[in-house]
Design an enzyme around this catalytic site. Sequence first.
Site, PDB file in Angstrom:
ATOM      1  N   ASP A  77     100.030 -48.155  59.104  1.00 21.70           N
ATOM      2  CA  ASP A  77      98.645 -49.180  59.528  1.00 21.70           C
ATOM      3  C   ASP A  77      97.647 -47.715  59.178  1.00 21.70           C
ATOM      4  O   ASP A  77      97.549 -46.766  60.026  1.00 21.70           O
ATOM      5  CB  ASP A  77      98.640 -49.298  60.955  1.00 21.70           C
ATOM      6  N   LYS A 132      94.013 -55.682  59.605  1.00 23.48           N
ATOM      7  CA  LYS A 132      94.135 -55.409  60.942  1.00 23.48           C
ATOM      8  C   LYS A 132      92.760 -55.488  61.630  1.00 23.48           C
ATOM      9  O   LYS A 132      91.700 -54.548  61.212  1.00 23.48           O
ATOM     10  CB  LYS A 132      94.933 -54.251  61.401  1.00 23.48           C
ATOM     11  N   LYS A 189      96.523 -58.794  61.888  1.00 22.70           N
ATOM     12  CA  LYS A 189      97.067 -58.360  63.034  1.00 22.70           C
ATOM     13  C   LYS A 189      96.023 -58.074  64.039  1.00 22.70           C
ATOM     14  O   LYS A 189      94.812 -57.369  63.753  1.00 22.70           O
ATOM     15  CB  LYS A 189      97.538 -56.940  62.806  1.00 22.70           C
TER      16      LYS A 189
END
Length: 223
Positions: free
Chosen positions: A92, A154, A182
């Site tokens: 991430d 995300k 996400k």
Amino acid sequence: MTSNQLAQYIDHTALTAEKNEQDISTLCNEAIEHGFYSVCINSAYIPLAKEKLAGSNVKICTVVGFPLGANLTSVKAFETQESIKAGANEIDMVINVGWIKSQKWDEVKQDIQAVFNACNGTPLKVILETCLLTKDEIVKACEICKEIGVAFVKTSTGFNKGGATVEDVALMKNTVGNIGVKASGGVRDTETALAMIKAGATRIGASAGIAIISGTQDTQSTY
């Protein structure tokens, strides 16, 4: 949706600075017990998580350029390579928000591309920090991520003034199509998690995973 099905959406998260080895061990044990998709941890704890999760199906997710995203691109790429070498299954990364605000879109793209290349097939999620972006900036960032071919976009680091919103998740999903979304930051109960999923989230980042799948309230979690 059953609690077991919901658990598979969750990256069980511990990223704050004070988390110690016992906290990470507990996180891993909880992830195994409840069937969470992954643990999301800082990279220094990857070896410990790898040991604790051995023999389980739980993945190891780690963060790169976290939480500000303003590192040199070369540093992000190196951090990515070292994290994967240590045992990370997913990355991430934080986008460079300052470059977005400076309209340096070529640099934004090059930054993501460098980390994507360093991943060499390991799934990459790009954290946009949506609370700091305009709707147009969210769309543009998502379009770049889609063009590069990342696995997920995300919403948030969880370290800024705002987290995931249903509106932003829906906007991101409508922009990226089949790419994952996400939702992270402020998702602390079942109702909120299900609302995010309905809006298009395919993964939930949360430190309140147990509360989310059990339908209880979590007043302690910060992510």
